[in-house]
Scaffold this motif. Structure first.
Motif, PDB file in Angstrom:
ATOM      1  N   ASN A 177       3.959   2.452  16.641  1.00 44.33           N
ATOM      2  CA  ASN A 177       3.977   3.907  16.840  1.00 44.33           C
ATOM      3  C   ASN A 177       2.595   4.509  16.573  1.00 44.33           C
ATOM      4  OD1 ASN A 177       6.836   4.257  17.432  1.00 44.33           O
ATOM      5  ND2 ASN A 177       7.166   3.643  15.311  1.00 44.33           N
ATOM      6  N   PRO A 178       1.648   4.263  17.485  1.00 43.34           N
ATOM      7  CA  PRO A 178       0.328   4.869  17.283  1.00 43.34           C
ATOM      8  C   PRO A 178       0.415   6.383  17.459  1.00 43.34           C
ATOM      9  CG  PRO A 178       0.460   3.850  19.447  1.00 43.34           C
ATOM     10  CD  PRO A 178       1.731   3.495  18.719  1.00 43.34           C
ATOM     11  N   PRO A 179      -0.591   7.118  17.009  1.00 45.50           N
ATOM     12  CA  PRO A 179      -0.572   8.578  17.156  1.00 45.50           C
ATOM     13  C   PRO A 179      -0.295   8.982  18.611  1.00 45.50           C
ATOM     14  CG  PRO A 179      -2.432   7.909  15.806  1.00 45.50           C
ATOM     15  CD  PRO A 179      -1.822   6.647  16.359  1.00 45.50           C
ATOM     16  N   GLY A 180       0.644   9.915  18.774  1.00 46.88           N
ATOM     17  CA  GLY A 180       0.981  10.423  20.096  1.00 46.88           C
ATOM     18  C   GLY A 180       2.047   9.642  20.827  1.00 46.88           C
ATOM     19  N   ALA A 181       2.464   8.487  20.301  1.00 46.43           N
ATOM     20  CA  ALA A 181       3.494   7.694  20.982  1.00 46.43           C
ATOM     21  C   ALA A 181       4.826   8.435  20.941  1.00 46.43           C
ATOM     22  CB  ALA A 181       3.636   6.332  20.320  1.00 46.43           C
ATOM     23  N   SER A 182       5.516   8.437  22.071  1.00 51.49           N
ATOM     24  CA  SER A 182       6.801   9.114  22.140  1.00 51.49           C
ATOM     25  C   SER A 182       7.713   8.360  23.094  1.00 51.49           C
ATOM     26  CB  SER A 182       6.606  10.554  22.625  1.00 51.49           C
ATOM     27  OG  SER A 182       7.830  11.213  22.708  1.00 51.49           O
TER      28      SER A 182
ATOM     29  N   SER B 263       4.991  -5.606  25.294  1.00 54.02           N
ATOM     30  CA  SER B 263       6.335  -5.655  24.698  1.00 54.02           C
ATOM     31  C   SER B 263       6.683  -4.325  24.039  1.00 54.02           C
ATOM     32  CB  SER B 263       6.433  -6.789  23.679  1.00 54.02           C
ATOM     33  OG  SER B 263       6.332  -8.041  24.310  1.00 54.02           O
ATOM     34  N   ILE B 264       5.745  -3.759  23.302  1.00 51.10           N
ATOM     35  CA  ILE B 264       5.987  -2.454  22.673  1.00 51.10           C
ATOM     36  C   ILE B 264       6.212  -1.391  23.745  1.00 51.10           C
ATOM     37  CG2 ILE B 264       4.951  -0.616  21.279  1.00 51.10           C
ATOM     38  CD1 ILE B 264       3.452  -2.932  19.751  1.00 51.10           C
ATOM     39  N   ASP B 265       5.384  -1.398  24.783  1.00 52.88           N
ATOM     40  CA  ASP B 265       5.548  -0.434  25.878  1.00 52.88           C
ATOM     41  C   ASP B 265       6.903  -0.599  26.559  1.00 52.88           C
ATOM     42  OD1 ASP B 265       2.993   0.562  25.355  1.00 52.88           O
ATOM     43  OD2 ASP B 265       2.065  -0.511  27.048  1.00 52.88           O
ATOM     44  N   ALA B 266       7.323  -1.843  26.784  1.00 50.97           N
ATOM     45  CA  ALA B 266       8.609  -2.097  27.434  1.00 50.97           C
ATOM     46  C   ALA B 266       9.762  -1.596  26.565  1.00 50.97           C
ATOM     47  CB  ALA B 266       8.769  -3.595  27.723  1.00 50.97           C
ATOM     48  N   ILE B 267       9.705  -1.841  25.273  1.00 52.85           N
ATOM     49  CA  ILE B 267      10.767  -1.372  24.368  1.00 52.85           C
ATOM     50  C   ILE B 267      10.832   0.150  24.397  1.00 52.85           C
ATOM     51  CG2 ILE B 267      11.514  -1.224  21.957  1.00 52.85           C
ATOM     52  CD1 ILE B 267      10.265  -4.104  21.643  1.00 52.85           C
ATOM     53  N   ARG B 268       9.683   0.801  24.341  1.00 54.10           N
ATOM     54  CA  ARG B 268       9.657   2.270  24.371  1.00 54.10           C
ATOM     55  C   ARG B 268      10.290   2.781  25.680  1.00 54.10           C
ATOM     56  NH1 ARG B 268       6.933   4.428  20.863  1.00 54.10           N
ATOM     57  NH2 ARG B 268       5.226   2.933  20.887  1.00 54.10           N
ATOM     58  N   GLN B 269       9.935   2.157  26.805  1.00 54.54           N
ATOM     59  CA  GLN B 269      10.503   2.572  28.096  1.00 54.54           C
ATOM     60  C   GLN B 269      12.010   2.345  28.134  1.00 54.54           C
ATOM     61  OE1 GLN B 269       9.072   4.340  30.578  1.00 54.54           O
ATOM     62  NE2 GLN B 269      11.162   4.418  31.372  1.00 54.54           N
ATOM     63  N   MET B 270      12.479   1.263  27.525  1.00 56.27           N
ATOM     64  CA  MET B 270      13.914   0.970  27.499  1.00 56.27           C
ATOM     65  C   MET B 270      14.675   1.962  26.638  1.00 56.27           C
ATOM     66  SD  MET B 270      13.825  -3.149  27.434  1.00 56.27           S
ATOM     67  CE  MET B 270      13.065  -4.040  28.789  1.00 56.27           C
ATOM     68  N   VAL B 271      14.053   2.477  25.599  1.00 55.73           N
ATOM     69  CA  VAL B 271      14.667   3.552  24.802  1.00 55.73           C
ATOM     70  C   VAL B 271      14.747   4.811  25.656  1.00 55.73           C
ATOM     71  CG1 VAL B 271      14.350   5.073  22.802  1.00 55.73           C
ATOM     72  CG2 VAL B 271      14.049   2.594  22.548  1.00 55.73           C
TER      73      VAL B 271
ATOM     74  N   ASP C 251       6.278   3.861   6.418  1.00 60.40           N
ATOM     75  CA  ASP C 251       6.702   4.880   7.370  1.00 60.40           C
ATOM     76  C   ASP C 251       6.763   4.311   8.787  1.00 60.40           C
ATOM     77  OD1 ASP C 251       6.759   6.744   5.310  1.00 60.40           O
ATOM     78  OD2 ASP C 251       4.705   7.424   5.711  1.00 60.40           O
ATOM     79  N   LEU C 252       7.487   5.009   9.676  1.00 58.37           N
ATOM     80  CA  LEU C 252       7.598   4.561  11.062  1.00 58.37           C
ATOM     81  C   LEU C 252       6.245   4.517  11.767  1.00 58.37           C
ATOM     82  CD1 LEU C 252      10.902   6.225  12.324  1.00 58.37           C
ATOM     83  CD2 LEU C 252      10.491   3.833  11.721  1.00 58.37           C
ATOM     84  N   ASP C 253       5.327   5.399  11.377  1.00 57.81           N
ATOM     85  CA  ASP C 253       4.011   5.358  12.018  1.00 57.81           C
ATOM     86  C   ASP C 253       3.141   4.228  11.461  1.00 57.81           C
ATOM     87  OD1 ASP C 253       3.414   6.472   9.554  1.00 57.81           O
ATOM     88  OD2 ASP C 253       2.205   8.109  10.362  1.00 57.81           O
TER      89      ASP C 253
END
Length: 163
Positions: free
Chosen positions: A13-18, A148-156, A106-108
């Motif tokens: 969860n880098p700054p600005g990730a959503s 992998s992180i990008d794919a997980i975020r997109q799947m959420v 923390d999550l970040d």
């Protein structure tokens, strides 16, 4: 024969990730990655699950030409909630996907590390070819973690992984 060892860590969860991902979502993504590796890692073009028994998955992943240690790899995969997934290949190569907390908890400050041990029986220790392969693997490991992180975020976002 040469064994190459390397690891890469990326911030989940880098700054600005959503949206901000939590451990459960990342774990769900890793569980999906066991069965659909090609959705997460750009150098993998296919994944066939051969067997699932008692939480252990046996699968074959097919690499894009020139990107894997071979054309394909048979792997036995085990998950260790809530921290890592092990991918053990028949040739002794080993990959571990690790979810870890930073010092704040923390999550970040949540991280993903991929640790690799690849065996190359046709490459000699200390050779130019070994150095080139290590350089290539360093680039690939960074891409694997980040994709992998990008794919997980997109799947959420699209609902394949529930919050």
């Amino acid at each position: 024969m040469v064994n190459l060892h390397l690891a890469y860590t990326g911030k989940i969860n880098p700054p600005g990730a959503s949206p901000v991902l939590n451990r459960d979502q990342v774990w769900a993504g890793l569980q999906r990655k066991i069965r659909f590796a090609q959705e997460f890692v750009p150098i993998i073009e296919g994944c066939d699950v051969l067997e699932e028994k008692d939480g252990v998955v046996t699968r074959v992943v097919k690499f894009k030409p020139g990107f894997g240690p071979g054309d394909s790899a048979k792997e036995v995969v085990r998950g260790y909630w809530p921290s890592w997934v092990d991918f053990q290949q028949e040739d002794g190569s080993h990959v571990r996907n690790i979810i870890s907390d930073g010092s704040s908890g923390d999550l970040d400050d949540l991280h993903m590390t991929y640790a690799f041990e690849f065996r190359f029986p046709k490459i000699e220790e200390g050779s130019k070819e070994a150095d080139e392969q290590l350089k290539k693997l360093k680039e690939t490991s960074k891409k694997a973690v980040e994709s992998s992180i990008d794919a997980i975020r997109q799947m959420v976002i699209d609902g394949r992984i529930k919050e």
